[in-house]
Design an enzyme around this catalytic site. Structure first.
Site: not given
Length: 159
Positions: A58, A60, A88
């Site tokens: 992801h 991040e 998430c």
């Protein structure tokens, strides 16, 4: 960018949106993330789980990894993470372990995310580390990028 100039959350979110556009060009869910410390860009990343064959890739997580390498520290005190979509659970966990100081996100996700959209796991009083959270920065731009991406996917699937 001028030396000594202070940049706004909108400015930095636009940088995250640029990273999200890279993901979109690579047929990945268009999410982008950047990390900033002392008003300086430290790292930029975009969603890449398909291209990297990595469910943890992801934006991040990738941006946090790059920032940790850049600063030569697995802890990132004083760092702000800008991301186009509310994180998430996995990404929030990485942020907590990295000791990110501040999270700024664009679009809320009321189904799966954990900074106030679905529920507020990041802000839970039992968390050892506290992250300051600001949601909804350039929310419409971030939301429309995602909605248009998935609309195109659905249209392509019907053909």
């Amino acid at each position: 960018m001028g030396i000594g100039e202070i940049y706004s959350d909108d400015f930095w979110m636009r940088q995250a949106l640029d990273a999200a556009l890279v993901a979109e060009k690579n047929n990945e869910v268009p999410v982008g993330a950047i990390l900033v410390k002392d008003n300086q860009l430290i790292s930029t990343a975009n969603n890449s789980p398909i291209s990297l064959t990595d469910p943890c890739a992801h934006a991040e997580v990738l941006a946090i990894r790059k920032a940790a390498n850049h600063l030569n520290n697995y802890r990132l005190p004083g760092v702000t993470l800008y991301v186009t979509l509310e994180p998430c659970m996995m990404c929030a966990g990485a942020m907590l372990h990295a000791r990110i100081e501040r999270l700024v996100f664009g679009a809320y996700d009321e189904k799966t995310d954990v900074a106030g959209g679905c529920f507020n796991w990041i802000g839970n009083v039992k968390q050892l580390h506290k992250i300051k959270v600001q949601g909804g920065v350039l929310e419409e731009d971030c939301r429309l990028l995602l909605q248009n991406f998935f609309k195109q996917k659905r249209l392509s699937a019907k053909r």
